[in-house]
Scaffold this active site. Structure first.
Site, short mmCIF file in Angstrom:
data_model
loop_
_atom_site.label_atom_id
_atom_site.label_comp_id
_atom_site.label_asym_id
_atom_site.label_seq_id
_atom_site.Cartn_x
_atom_site.Cartn_y
_atom_site.Cartn_z
N GLU A 112 0.80 -1.23 0.00
CA GLU A 112 0.00 0.00 0.00
C GLU A 112 0.83 1.28 0.00
OE1 GLU A 112 -2.75 -2.44 2.87
OE2 GLU A 112 -0.64 -2.46 2.37
N ASP A 163 -1.97 -5.13 3.44
CA ASP A 163 -2.04 -5.47 4.88
C ASP A 163 -2.82 -6.75 5.14
OD1 ASP A 163 -0.51 -3.33 5.58
OD2 ASP A 163 -2.16 -2.09 6.31
N ASP A 197 -5.36 -7.99 6.70
CA ASP A 197 -6.67 -7.93 7.34
C ASP A 197 -7.74 -7.85 6.25
OD1 ASP A 197 -6.41 -5.35 6.36
OD2 ASP A 197 -6.29 -4.39 8.31
N GLU A 203 -9.55 -5.41 5.10
CA GLU A 203 -9.39 -4.28 4.18
C GLU A 203 -8.24 -4.53 3.22
OE1 GLU A 203 -9.54 0.59 4.37
OE2 GLU A 203 -9.12 -0.55 6.18
N TYR A 237 2.06 -6.21 13.09
CA TYR A 237 0.86 -5.54 12.59
C TYR A 237 0.03 -4.99 13.75
CZ TYR A 237 -3.01 -4.50 9.48
OH TYR A 237 -3.98 -3.85 8.77
N ARG A 296 -3.18 -3.74 13.88
CA ARG A 296 -4.64 -3.87 13.98
C ARG A 296 -4.94 -5.32 14.34
NH1 ARG A 296 -4.04 -0.55 9.33
NH2 ARG A 296 -4.67 1.59 9.80
N HIS A 300 -4.14 -12.25 13.97
CA HIS A 300 -2.73 -11.87 14.06
C HIS A 300 -2.23 -11.99 15.49
CE1 HIS A 300 -3.68 -10.21 10.19
NE2 HIS A 300 -4.56 -9.41 10.72
#
Length: 698
Positions: free
Chosen positions: A9, A82, A84, A86, A299, A301, A345
């Protein structure tokens, strides 16, 4: 020439990964999302089974063309967004643009950006997980439907520019409900009695009134206190019971998203948005002298406190070498993740546990360093021995009444030698010190008997930290949503921050009342939490996403139709100021704009006068003698400025203090430097600086 293309990203992440992969790999950044629902319309075909209408994001055409060109010339494309929901959705959109079959092995994920993790991920690609994608699509479409169906009602009947959303509406309700509790609260009187007692000629200690023998008595009024005071007036104070013991205090688990946001708010005053921005930088990679770009944390989140065996081993090795065998538990500590967690995670931890903060301090700006230090210390401490306290509990008889004293003294610091968790409220018990040596039957001398009147307090207003804690406890939102939710309700003007406290505005109360009346389910905490559980079920492959949307819309569509018929125009209360419009003479009113409150003439559109609200800093300009105001840039950064700008150009990024410069008499600015406060004379030519210790409450 590069054979493989890896897409992430951000440029920072690309820079960090580039040094781990050879010359055969080219790393490019998508700069976040590349496709999304259109901004100007709902972008969801509700009639056609809720089919989303994705378009390329405006302004990204050139970037998309460049990425397509790179993908076409590469032998293999790896999508490394990432790890997750999203991130999975972004990879899916990229695959669509590049005509990559998402069932092919094109997706790579890593929980930390280290050489081993990145290389292993590229060696083991997998197909795009459509369950994750569908869970994200369901959330996006659900929120779009709610927003685009309710927001126009708010525009027409309350004010333009308002919005409604599933999670933001519930967060606003929670803050409003707390305010209503505070407004309705009726204080109740109660009393305490403290006895200052002395053993022989030794130090005094405090004992608190408890009751009669084994029965606790509540002192509700002064008459109750007078009765006790009369009963102990000539009584001997005799130690009737002494209980000695040992108490262990175990370390907290490593951070998850919510606890990191809470602790950074408690200890540093960071907003949730700032914490996540800094954590993102630490995860993606920062320049470390002599090592290049390094991803310092895993990570950020996550709702899991699970930790890899390798990281635990590294932490234990560090603890033993730094602190010794006494600080290392016999077995590694294993923390149990709660049942409702997604557990996708690990916990948030340093990628290299044996890289202490001191070794990277010179390479990190202050706030990045503080957050890394916090994460590193919390993780290392989580694998250390418990702290041990010697405790002592004493009952003291005075006539028929009982007073109680409790004391504790740390006998082994354990993990506290490194880290102690912050608290939202002070705990009186933890402040107590050890009592003098006392034995049963021993008499002590009363030095002072001190009754004090108190009143029960209303529940405290939320801070960002306590709101995140509440959202997590009630199952509202997920790790990735806490920060944007709070930012949204503040930017919309539903909530304001007063120092650290979150208060609902009149606008927030009006919108909340309207939502409660017409959209009960949207602001229902249990309904919203249940929806999060159903989104999790989609991720697990246990539910179809469009089926969820249909079930939701069957009821929601009827609710919207009913609201459109029944909601009538609501007049917002106008808050007048003391400021007189210099153009037309009317009394100016407060308005809420993009950058917060401002003053506007109520004569609009005939009179369009508007100006910012000035916050007097209480000091005078060293250049011209005018008033100095606390101001904000458009990005929200605070600074000091003179009222006579642009004729006077005095400004400072530091805060004003009420300390006068002993050299020239002008006010001094202040800024914190670790455990010190630096005062600097506001007059540039003076250059006087005073450094003092920082008090605990500053």
């Amino acid at each position: 020439m590069a054979k493989y293309l890896v897409i992430v990203e951000s440029p920072a992440k690309a820079k960090t990964i580039k040094k781990y992969l050879g010359s055969s790999y080219k790393i490019k950044a998508s700069m976040g999302h590349v496709r999304d629902l259109p901004k100007s319309q709902i972008g969801v075909d509700i009639v056609n089974n809720f089919e989303p209408e994705y378009i390329n994001i405006r302004g990204k055409g050139e970037l998309i063309s460049e990425l397509k060109k790179e993908a076409k010339s590469a032998d293999k494309v790896f999508l490394a967004t990432d790890p997750d929901r999203e991130g999975e959705a972004i990879s899916w959109h990229l695959a669509h643009l590049f005509n990559i079959d998402h069932s092919k092995k094109c997706r790579v994920t890593f929980n930390e950006i280290t050489k081993n993790a990145v290389v292993m991920a590229v060696k083991s690609p997998r197909p795009i997980d459509m369950n994750l994608v569908d869970a994200q699509q369901a959330r996006r479409v659900l929120d779009r439907i709610v927003g685009y169906k309710i927001s126009p009602l708010l525009w027409r009947n309350v004010k333009k520019g308002l919005s409604a959303g599933r999670v933001q509406s519930v967060a606003t309700k929670i803050i409003c409900d707390r305010e209503y509790e505070i407004e309705a609260f009726i204080p109740e009187e109660f009393w305490r009695i403290e006895a200052k007692l002395q053993k022989d000629d030794e130090n005094t200690f405090i004992s608190k009134f408890h009751g009669i023998k084994n029965k606790k008595l509540e002192l509700k009024k002064k008459e109750d206190v007078d009765k006790v005071l009369q009963g102990i007036q000539n009584a001997d104070f005799t130690v009737s019971k002494v209980k000695r013991g040992e108490k262990k205090r175990s370390p907290s688990p490593p951070f998850i998203t919510s606890t990191l946001q809470q602790e950074a708010a408690r200890k540093f005053g960071f907003s949730t948005k700032k914490t996540m921005m800094l954590a993102q930088q630490l995860y993606e990679g920062v320049e470390i002298e002599g090592e290049g770009s390094v991803g310092l944390i895993t990570y950020m989140r996550t709702d899991s406190i699970r930790v890899s065996e390798g990281a635990i081993t590294q932490a234990r090795e560090y603890i033993e070498s730094k602190y010794g065998q006494n600080y290392l538990p016999e077995k590694p500590r294993v923390f149990k993740t709660k049942k409702s967690a997604q557990d996708a995670h690990e916990a948030i931890r340093p990628t290299t546990p044996d890289l202490p903060p001191e070794r990277v301090k010179g390479s990190l700006q202050r706030d990045l360093f503080r957050l890394y230090k916090l994460i590193w210390e919390r993780f290392i401490a989580s694998q250390m021995e418990a702290a041990v306290y010697d405790t002592m509990a004493v009952d003291i008889e005075a006539g028929e009444y009982i007073f109680k004293s409790n004391g504790s003294r740390i006998s082994f610091k354990g993990f506290l030698v490194l880290y102690e968790e912050g608290k939202d409220e002070d705990n009186e018990e933890e402040k107590e010190s050890m009592l003098p040596e006392l034995s049963e039957g021993e008499k002590v001398k009363p030095v002072e008997i001190k009754p004090s009147q108190h009143f029960t307090q209303p529940p405290p207003r939320y801070t960002e930290a306590t709101l995140v804690k509440t959202l997590e406890e009630k199952g509202i939102g997920r790790p990735s949503t806490y920060a944007p939710t709070i930012s949204t309700i503040i930017s919309r003007g539903y909530v304001v921050k007063d120092k650290k406290l979150l208060l609902p505005t009149e606008l927030g109360k009006i919108v909340n009342k309207l939502m409660e009346e017409y959209f009960t389910n949207i602001v229902n905490i249990n309904f919203t939490a249940s929806m999060e559980t159903q989104l999790d079920a989609i991720e697990e492959g246990e539910r179809q996403w469009k089926e969820l949307l249909q079930d939701f819309y069957n009821e929601f569509g009827k609710t919207v139709e009913k609201a459109e018929e029944q909601i009538s125009k609501i007049e917002l209360p106008v808050e007048e100021s003391d400021e007189i419009c210099e153009k037309c003479g009317r009394r100016m009113v407060y308005k809420m704009g993009r950058y917060g409150k401002f003053l506007a003439c109520p004569g609009f559109p005939e009179c369009r006068n508007a100006k910012p609200i000035l916050d007097d800093a209480g000091v005078l300009c060293p250049k011209c003698g005018g008033k100095i105001y606390n101001k904000k840039t458009k990005k929200g950064k605070h600074y000091l400025g003179c009222e006579n700008y642009p004729n006077c150009d005095y400004s400072s990024w530091d805060r004003a203090s009420h300390k006068e410069c002993p050299e020239c008499g002008n006010f001094m600015t202040q800024k914190y430097r670790g455990d010190k406060i630096q005062y600097t004379c506001s007059l540039e030519t003076c250059e006087n600086i005073i450094i003092e210790p920082r008090k605990k409450d500053e």
